[in-house]
Design an enzyme around this catalytic site. Structure first.
Site, short mmCIF file in Angstrom:
data_model
loop_
_atom_site.label_atom_id
_atom_site.label_comp_id
_atom_site.label_asym_id
_atom_site.label_seq_id
_atom_site.Cartn_x
_atom_site.Cartn_y
_atom_site.Cartn_z
CG ASP A 10 41.98 44.34 -27.16
OD1 ASP A 10 41.28 43.32 -27.33
OD2 ASP A 10 41.63 45.29 -26.44
CG LEU A 60 33.79 34.98 -29.77
CD1 LEU A 60 33.60 33.59 -30.35
CD2 LEU A 60 34.95 35.69 -30.45
CE LYS A 61 31.70 43.59 -27.69
NZ LYS A 61 33.10 43.13 -27.65
CG LEU A 62 28.10 34.34 -29.94
CD1 LEU A 62 27.69 32.89 -29.75
CD2 LEU A 62 28.97 34.47 -31.18
CG ASP A 64 22.96 34.64 -36.47
OD1 ASP A 64 21.84 34.49 -36.99
OD2 ASP A 64 24.02 34.63 -37.11
CB ILE A 65 18.23 33.12 -35.80
CG1 ILE A 65 19.14 32.00 -36.31
CG2 ILE A 65 17.92 34.11 -36.91
CD1 ILE A 65 18.49 31.14 -37.37
N PRO A 66 18.12 32.57 -32.61
CG PRO A 66 16.21 32.81 -31.28
CD PRO A 66 16.74 33.13 -32.65
CB THR A 68 22.61 30.67 -35.48
OG1 THR A 68 21.92 30.27 -36.67
CG2 THR A 68 24.07 30.91 -35.81
NE ARG A 183 41.66 54.01 -22.63
CZ ARG A 183 41.01 52.96 -23.10
NH1 ARG A 183 40.74 51.95 -22.28
NH2 ARG A 183 40.66 52.89 -24.35
CD GLN A 192 36.40 51.98 -25.20
OE1 GLN A 192 35.20 52.19 -25.33
NE2 GLN A 192 36.88 50.76 -25.09
#
Length: 237
Positions: A10, A60-62, A64-66, A68, A183, A192
């Protein structure tokens, strides 16, 4: 998993990433490249880190529509990453499209990247989920529901807090449960809300843990990494 401790890179820039990675002499790592780093540095950062011999979790935690998501995953697979994420809230059709895209983008003789679904973020409380998302179940019920959808869609596992890991483990020993929000006992939890130690994660049934600040902000990241790895390995399966 072969590398159960995943380090979250990060950092805002590639220069900081490589300065950090130089502190791990000849140590093959599993590292997480998230949105902040990928959007700034692009695919080149993935290729450079892979060139150093490390495994990559491209987070990237996509959602969207299938179509894409499927096309995006086809391109992501060509980067040679090892693990990717989608949001389970995108539904079964989207998750199946993600897998199809990964299959199409994976070259002959190569392994398809594993795909796991985000259930509920570890920064989300039950109150927020119910009041802001209008999900009226308990947090545990919501997470388990999303995990079942992910498995039914053919995904390899889920991202989940340690607190829901025991119930998700009922979906099978091979189903991956990757737990962020890790942690050490005296660390600041910051943003968190649902956190745990490496020991608690392993005892709860996690397959792997994602550790960020505890390692990246340590005065000796390599020593802290080894400490966390040792804590994990001392707990029997």
């Amino acid at each position: 998993m072969e590398y159960p401790v995943i380090i979250a890179l990060d950092f805002p820039s590639g220069a900081e990433v490589f300065h950090f990675l130089r502190k791990f002499p000849d140590e093959p790592l599993f590292v997480k490249v998230g949105m902040e780093l990928f959007y700034r540095e692009g695919p080149a950062i993935v290729q450079q880190i892979k060139g150093m011999g490390h495994s990559i979790f491209l987070d990237l935690k996509l959602h969207d529509i299938p179509n894409t998501v499927g096309r995006a995953m086809k391109g992501i697979a060509r980067l040679g990453v090892d693990l990717v994420t989608v949001h389970a809230a995108g539904g079964t059709e989207m998750m199946k499209a993600a897998l199809a895209g990964l299959d199409q983008g994976t070259g002959a003789g190569q392994k398809r990247p594993k795909c796991v679904a985000v259930t509920q973020l570890t920064s989300t409380s039950e109150w927020q989920m119910q009041k802001e998302q209008l999900v009226l179940s308990t947090l545990e019920q919501s997470v388990y529901h999303y995990a079942k959808l992910a498995k039914q869609s053919g995904l390899d596992g889920v991202i989940s807090s340690v607190h829901e890991a025991p119930i998700i483990r009922h979906l099978g020993e091979e189903f991956l449960i990757i737990t962020p929000g890790i942690r050490l006992e005296n660390d600041d939890v910051r943003d968190q809300k649902r956190v745990a130690t490496p020991k608690q994660a392993r005892q709860s049934g996690a397959s792997a843990i994602v550790v960020g600040r505890s390692i990246t902000e340590s005065h000796d990241p390599y020593e802290t990494f080894l400490k966390i790895k040792q804590q994990w390995e001392l707990i029997g399966v």
